[in-house]
Scaffold this active site. Structure first.
Site, short mmCIF file in Angstrom:
data_model
loop_
_atom_site.label_atom_id
_atom_site.label_comp_id
_atom_site.label_asym_id
_atom_site.label_seq_id
_atom_site.Cartn_x
_atom_site.Cartn_y
_atom_site.Cartn_z
N GLY A 117 0.96 -1.20 0.25
CA GLY A 117 0.11 0.00 0.01
C GLY A 117 0.87 1.03 0.02
O GLY A 117 0.42 2.41 0.33
N GLY A 118 2.15 1.26 -0.53
CA GLY A 118 2.90 2.30 -0.59
C GLY A 118 3.28 2.95 0.71
O GLY A 118 3.46 2.40 1.75
N SER A 126 5.59 -4.99 -1.03
CA SER A 126 5.22 -3.74 -1.49
C SER A 126 5.60 -2.47 -0.27
O SER A 126 6.88 -2.71 0.10
CB SER A 126 3.95 -3.35 -2.00
OG SER A 126 3.77 -2.30 -2.77
N ASP A 181 5.91 -6.93 -8.20
CA ASP A 181 5.43 -6.93 -6.72
C ASP A 181 4.22 -7.80 -6.71
O ASP A 181 3.27 -8.22 -7.69
CB ASP A 181 4.33 -5.45 -6.87
CG ASP A 181 3.92 -4.96 -5.62
OD1 ASP A 181 3.21 -5.89 -4.78
OD2 ASP A 181 3.88 -3.71 -5.16
#
Length: 681
Positions: A192-193, A223, A508
């Site tokens: 989720g960055g 990620s 990813d």
């Protein structure tokens, strides 16, 4: 690993992939000097199909001697092809060209025996070729086993003592837990960055405050959550300290201006960095640019830390063992829906779950053949792995199409049935890039252009394949270990699998399922409790439901995810899922990213004053949310709010966590039948 003696050939296999004995052919070539010509040169090409090197090309000058090596499976009976294009001259106006070729079977060449061959290129020029073969070591640098490596087993032995002490403190036990009574507890973080990175800091902080962080054996991530993990593990004792310092450092980078990331000065540096990697023989792509840019975003400059350096943070069992996850996919033309393989990373090893093949983490990126290390490349900095684990722009547009069309299951089944029907009467091309949906488009240049656009992965990470040269075992498809992870149509075609590929293409893991569960579900790790941290803004149960469905299809023990309509509409902070019937299924505690009781409570049990209500407002939803995936800059207020929310949600779920740990301990003590059923609500 089994050794099979078959016609004097010693095969090493784990019943999935097979390593054969390897020999090395030493080829030394020289040109005899010509008395007639002042200057002579020859373009020499040596080719030996099926070898690691395949082809050598060089320019030989008169009197020069050069040696070349070819590594090949000993019992392949290969042949060496030599071709010399000769050019001689007495000056610019007097040039003559000639060529000569020679094919030399190696079947009759005895080990250690030197054979001399003369190749005549012209009347005055000869090429002398000396051949000598030798056997290579049977030792493999690729570990062909499905069990855990020795280093991880040692870690588990040490970590169990830390976990036992942590559980004794949390539950205030009078006596120490016995070894067999200590459960294996894992944190599973999704992607989720920057939202995932910030949230994981908050959740680990909450676990630390509850005294439960010492009860954790594994932390897995993919990620953005891997950014938190790789930062924390630069400190060899991070979980034994207050997390304020690393959190403040992360906050500093999150709120700083990112405009300079792509300034002219930085772009020049990036270019030089990639040029240097290319000189070192490392295949570069746009993913490498993403890596050095990400390094600038998450750090202030070059960070020389590497994955193998994290061994210092786990060598005494002082911290949980970090596990990172990526997907291996076909580089182009095949969507992730049709082919994907889990690839896990730890400070000790990198490997494929499906093949039971692992290498030392410091050897990732080096070149292998038939399980032997051929060329040792320098281990890349951690930023290149962070970029690999989070190359969020590598999405294949075919995957988007599959995701969108999957909402209509009948249409999806119709498409799949059409593909199967077409394939019954259609012989696919020999190329491994055959697309199962080729019936949808006509052949021709336009189709090729469209297909290239639809399947381009701009940020894939292409790297040397450490399974290069291996053969698939004749019965691999029936092996239970392979069956656990086989999940695509191509798995039944051995020449389409990774050992047949020159390189591997890693992306990813979120492009299949936004989860880092697979490494924790290896039966060898015997994980009893999973704390599932989900950072989705739109559907807080999608990842855990997809994981449950995937496990059901693969026959992997995992509890069923049952939710009411009210849960889906108004999710709470924590859910407990237990499979009472399967004693191999882990207990799962799922933590959606939600703002529920935090709106009214600033601490568990402590209500907010009216003047503090604004601090409980965390804008998680909507297009204007600061926590969108592609946002890499937060304000201080936004960072603090998300951090405090996730910290609070963990501490407010203390009873759920203790309940899960208590059940796990009881199950470890006397088996699941004697434990009391629990209510997932």
């Amino acid at each position: 690993m089994k050794e099979n003696l078959d016609r004097l050939e010693n095969l090493l296999t784990n019943n999935i992939i097979v390593a054969r004995p390897v020999s090395c052919l030493n080829v030394c070539v020289s040109k005899e000097k010509s008395a007639k010509y002042f200057k002579e040169e020859g373009d020499l090409e040596l080719r030996m199909k099926g070898t690691y090197e395949d082809t050598w090309k060089t320019v030989l000058e008169s009197g020069s001697v050069e040696c070349f090596y070819f590594h090949y499976p000993t019992y392949w009976e290969p042949q060496l092809n030599a071709h010399l294009q000769h050019c001689s001259s007495n000056g610019e106006q007097d040039k003559q060209n000639s060529s000569a070729s020679l094919t030399m079977p190696l079947k009759s060449l005895s080990v250690g025996q030197e054979v001399k061959v003369i190749l005549t290129a012209s009347e005055d020029t000869n090429l002398e070729v000396k051949l000598r073969t030798q056997t290579c070591s049977e030792h493999l640098d690729v570990r062909l086993r499905f069990d855990l490596c020795g280093e991880e087993k040692t870690f588990l032995h040490k970590r169990k003592k830390v976990v036992a002490a942590g559980l004794k403190s949390v539950f205030q036990l009078e006596e120490d837990l016995l070894d067999h009574e200590v459960p294996v507890v894992a944190v599973m973080a999704t992607g989720g960055g920057c939202r995932a990175m910030t949230s994981l800091y908050g959740q680990l902080s909450g676990l630390k405050k509850l005294g439960i962080l010492d009860c954790i054996t594994y932390i897995s991530g993919t990620s953005g959550s891997t950014w938190t993990m790789s930062n924390l593990y630069e400190d060899s004792n991070w979980s034994q300290k207050d997390l304020e310092r690393p959190i403040l450092e992360a906050k500093r980078h999150m709120v700083k201006n990112k405009i300079s990331t792509f300034s002219l000065e930085h772009l020049i540096y990036y270019q030089e960095e990639l040029r240097q990697r290319a000189k070192e023989g490392i295949s570069t792509s746009f993913n490498d640019l993403w890596a050095v840019a990400l390094e600038n975003i998450l750090h202030d400059g070059v960070n020389d830390f590497k994955l193998s350096d994290q061994q210092q943070a786990v060598n005494q069992g002082q911290n949980p063992l970090p596990l990172y996850l990526a997907l291996n996919v076909k580089e182009n033309h095949i969507s992730t829906f049709d082919f994907k393989e889990w690839c896990e990373f730890s400070p000790y090893e990198v490997g494929f779950l499906k093949y039971g093949a692992f290498i030392h983490s410091e050897d990732f990126g080096s070149e292998f053949f038939m399980g032997r290390l051929m060329k040792k490349n320098l281990e890349s900095r951690i930023c290149y792995l962070e970029a690999l684990w989070s190359n969020i722009l590598a999405v294949n547009l075919l995957d988007v199409w599959n995701k969108l069309s999957s909402t209509d299951e009948s249409w999806q089944k119709l498409i799949r049935s059409k593909i199967r029907n077409i394939e019954r009467n259609h012989i696919p091309p020999e190329s491994s890039t055959y697309l199962g949906t080729s019936w949808m488009c006509p052949d021709g240049k336009l189709f090729q252009i469209i297909r290239n656009i639809l399947t381009d992965r701009p940020l894939h990470h292409h790297i040397h394949n450490f399974l290069n040269g291996f053969h698939m075992h004749k019965d691999y498809y029936q092996e239970s270990q392979f069956s656990t992870w086989k999940d695509s149509r191509l798995d039944q075609f051995p020449n389409q699998l990774t050992p047949s590929e020159e390189g591997i293409c890693l992306v990813d893991a979120a492009y299949f399922i936004n989860t880092s569960c697979p490494p924790l579900l290896r039966k060898e790790r015997k994980v009893d409790v999973i704390l599932s941290f989900d950072y989705s803004l739109d559907n807080p149960f999608q990842s855990i439901e997809q994981t449950s469905e995937y496990c059901l299809e693969q026959g992997i023990p995992f509890p069923k995810i049952s939710l009411s309509e009210e849960d889906k509409k108004n999710p709470r902070e924590c859910y407990l899922f237990v499979d009472e019937e399967n004693n191999k299924s882990p207990i799962v505690l799922h933590f959606p990213l939600v703002n529920d009781t935090f709106q009214k409570f600033k601490e568990p049990g402590v209500e907010r004053r009216q003047t503090e209500m604004a601090e409980g407002t965390v804008p998680l939803s909507g297009y204007c949310s600061p926590y969108q995936l592609m946002n890499f800059t937060y304000t201080k207020k936004d960072f603090d709010k998300l951090l405090k929310l996730t910290d609070y949600n963990i501490r407010n779920s203390r009873d759920f966590i203790l309940q899960a740990l208590s059940i796990a301990i009881e199950w470890k003590k006397c088996g699941r039948k004697c434990a009391q059923p629990c209510d997932s609500s």
